[in-house]
Design a protein around this motif. Structure first.
Motif, mmCIF file in Angstrom:
data_model
loop_
_atom_site.group_PDB
_atom_site.id
_atom_site.type_symbol
_atom_site.label_atom_id
_atom_site.label_comp_id
_atom_site.label_asym_id
_atom_site.label_seq_id
_atom_site.Cartn_x
_atom_site.Cartn_y
_atom_site.Cartn_z
ATOM 1 N N ILE A 162 -17.027 1.464 -10.476
ATOM 2 C CA ILE A 162 -15.779 1.707 -11.104
ATOM 3 C C ILE A 162 -15.785 2.133 -12.460
ATOM 4 O O ILE A 162 -15.189 2.887 -12.950
ATOM 5 N N TRP A 163 -16.799 1.314 -13.215
ATOM 6 C CA TRP A 163 -16.893 1.428 -14.619
ATOM 7 C C TRP A 163 -17.489 2.816 -14.927
ATOM 8 O O TRP A 163 -17.087 3.481 -15.998
ATOM 9 N N TYR A 164 -18.390 3.220 -14.037
ATOM 10 C CA TYR A 164 -18.944 4.623 -14.465
ATOM 11 C C TYR A 164 -18.033 5.635 -14.285
ATOM 12 O O TYR A 164 -17.790 6.645 -14.888
ATOM 13 N N CYS A 165 -16.950 5.521 -13.223
ATOM 14 C CA CYS A 165 -16.004 6.568 -13.158
ATOM 15 C C CYS A 165 -14.946 6.538 -14.050
ATOM 16 O O CYS A 165 -14.624 7.515 -14.675
ATOM 17 N N VAL A 166 -14.678 5.283 -14.566
ATOM 18 C CA VAL A 166 -13.653 5.081 -16.029
ATOM 19 C C VAL A 166 -14.054 5.563 -17.031
ATOM 20 O O VAL A 166 -13.464 6.285 -17.897
ATOM 21 N N ALA A 167 -15.527 5.657 -17.476
ATOM 22 C CA ALA A 167 -16.027 6.162 -18.516
ATOM 23 C C ALA A 167 -16.300 7.720 -18.325
ATOM 24 O O ALA A 167 -16.057 8.384 -19.556
ATOM 25 N N THR A 168 -17.106 8.076 -17.273
ATOM 26 C CA THR A 168 -17.288 9.530 -17.226
ATOM 27 C C THR A 168 -16.216 10.391 -16.948
ATOM 28 O O THR A 168 -15.907 11.358 -17.621
ATOM 29 N N VAL A 169 -15.206 9.968 -16.205
ATOM 30 C CA VAL A 169 -14.159 10.752 -15.786
ATOM 31 C C VAL A 169 -12.913 10.613 -16.566
ATOM 32 O O VAL A 169 -12.361 11.225 -17.156
ATOM 33 N N GLY A 170 -12.710 9.144 -16.812
ATOM 34 C CA GLY A 170 -11.291 8.947 -17.327
ATOM 35 C C GLY A 170 -11.438 8.880 -18.957
ATOM 36 O O GLY A 170 -10.520 9.374 -19.672
ATOM 37 N N GLY A 171 -12.726 8.478 -19.335
ATOM 38 C CA GLY A 171 -12.904 8.501 -20.810
ATOM 39 C C GLY A 171 -13.017 10.010 -21.421
ATOM 40 O O GLY A 171 -12.329 10.213 -22.221
ATOM 41 N N GLN A 172 -13.478 10.637 -20.617
ATOM 42 C CA GLN A 172 -13.746 12.295 -21.126
ATOM 43 C C GLN A 172 -12.507 12.824 -21.093
ATOM 44 O O GLN A 172 -12.164 13.676 -22.091
ATOM 45 N N TYR A 173 -11.602 12.646 -20.281
ATOM 46 C CA TYR A 173 -10.257 13.356 -19.956
ATOM 47 C C TYR A 173 -9.382 12.817 -20.881
ATOM 48 O O TYR A 173 -8.887 13.634 -21.558
#
Length: 364
Positions: A164-175
């Protein structure tokens, strides 16, 4: 019938020694008895945890080295995969209003990254680039000797929290970062005429970006030295890339590469040799092998060998006396200082009008 009489108990030493000897003989008889059938199994189960703890405490960790090139190639392949999916998705909306999809480019990138994460990392599978390089993610925090260690690649995958944190960082953070940068640039927060709050936010964004780039550069140096954690997100989550199968070789086919190299070398050789070849010489060399040379010999003598038409202003090439058009022969002699006759490959020294012998023009 024999009558048995019980002797009264006495406290004499002889009686005590007799009783001790009888108890010792009884104990010896008990020790000589065979053990129970499942006694060794019970003993094994009792001693197994203690033996495992002792063996694991002295178990050395096998050092493994993951190829840095494979890890970098995996990241590059993932980027190219996202670009290919984006290109296909853009073609779907090619008939819509121009520029409409450009407004939602950040959302489109985030959606594609989420799809790749959902069908790869979330279901304990590697991403396409990582799978091509025979790699997988391993939770480095849970790396403790468990059981028999053979290759050093053993270890559990990522936990649910790490995913979940990987998704938050890579997808949400970059967006969020891409939208924040585009919004601040559109609102022109960096201009000096703006109010102080917008100017401060712009300066803060620039500083955060500078710190992130500096940290990424430091992480890159550490990665090149140790071979662990390609980016800051993997280092923060302790998600390390290891080989998925220790016995798998990289199946790389060099067939296409060999063909490309051969074609490149052949084209370079042609580019080098073609200017050195004389086309008229090659044509004269192949003319004896022509099938229709007898039928077209008379036509070839009357026609200009350059434009293959009847000469309007016929001139003769000297000394071979072959007929040419004036403009064809003049341009060839001017372009090529050592021009040779297209029919006999003799060097042309001068040109003469065909009608009379009075006009002699030297070749220049």
């Amino acid at each position: 019938m024999v009558k048995e009489t019980l002797a009264p108990p006495s406290s004499s030493p002889s009686s005590s020694s007799a009783s001790s000897s009888s108890s010792s003989t009884a104990s010896l008889s008990n020790t000589n008895l065979p053990p129970l059938e499942d006694a060794w199994i019970d003993t094994y189960h009792k001693l197994l945890p203690h033996w495992q703890s002792l063996s694991h405490s002295h178990l050395p960790t096998i050092p493994i080295s993951i190829s840095r090139v494979n890890q970098v190639d995996a990241a590059r392949l993932d980027v190219e995969m996202s670009a290919m999916l984006k290109e296909q998705l853009v073609q779907v909306f090619s008939l819509m209003k121009p520029g409409m999809l450009f407004q939602y480019e950040a959302e489109l990138d985030a959606f594609l990254e989420f799809l790749i994460w959902r069908f790869s990392i979330w279901v304990d599978k590697p991403t396409p680039g990582i799978a091509l390089m025979n790699l997988r993610y391993r939770d480095e925090r849970a790396m403790e000797p468990r059981g028999k260690v053979r290759t050093g690649l053993e270890g559990p995958g990522l936990t649910v929290a790490q995913k979940i944190w990987y998704c938050v960082a890579t997808v949400g953070g970059q967006y969020i970062w891409a939208r924040l940068q585009s919004f601040s640039a559109f609102r022109r927060w960096g201009d000096s005429e703006q109010r102080s709050f917008a100017r401060r936010v712009w300066i803060l964004i620039q500083r955060v970006e500078g710190l992130y780039k500096a940290a990424s550069f430091g992480n890159l140096l550490i990665f090149l030295y140790t071979g662990r954690y390609r980016n800051l997100i993997e280092r923060a989550l302790r998600a390390r890339l290891v080989y998925g199968s220790p016995n798998m070789n990289r199946a790389v086919s060099f067939e296409y590469m060999n063909r490309q190299l051969v074609w490149n070398e052949f084209s370079e050789m042609l580019l080098l040799l073609l200017p050195l070849l004389n086309s008229s010489s090659v044509r004269n060399f192949l003319r004896p092998f022509s099938k229709d040379k007898s039928s077209s010999s008379e036509e070839d003598d009357t026609a200009c060998p350059i434009c293959l038409a009847t000469p309007t202003i016929p001139f003769l090439a000297l000394p071979c006396q072959h007929r040419y058009c004036y403009y064809c022969l003049r341009t060839r002699c001017a372009a090529v200082p050592s021009f040779r006759c297209s029919r006999c490959s003799e060097p042309v020294n001068a040109m003469q009008r065909h009608a009379g012998a009075s006009n002699l023009v030297p070749e220049q």
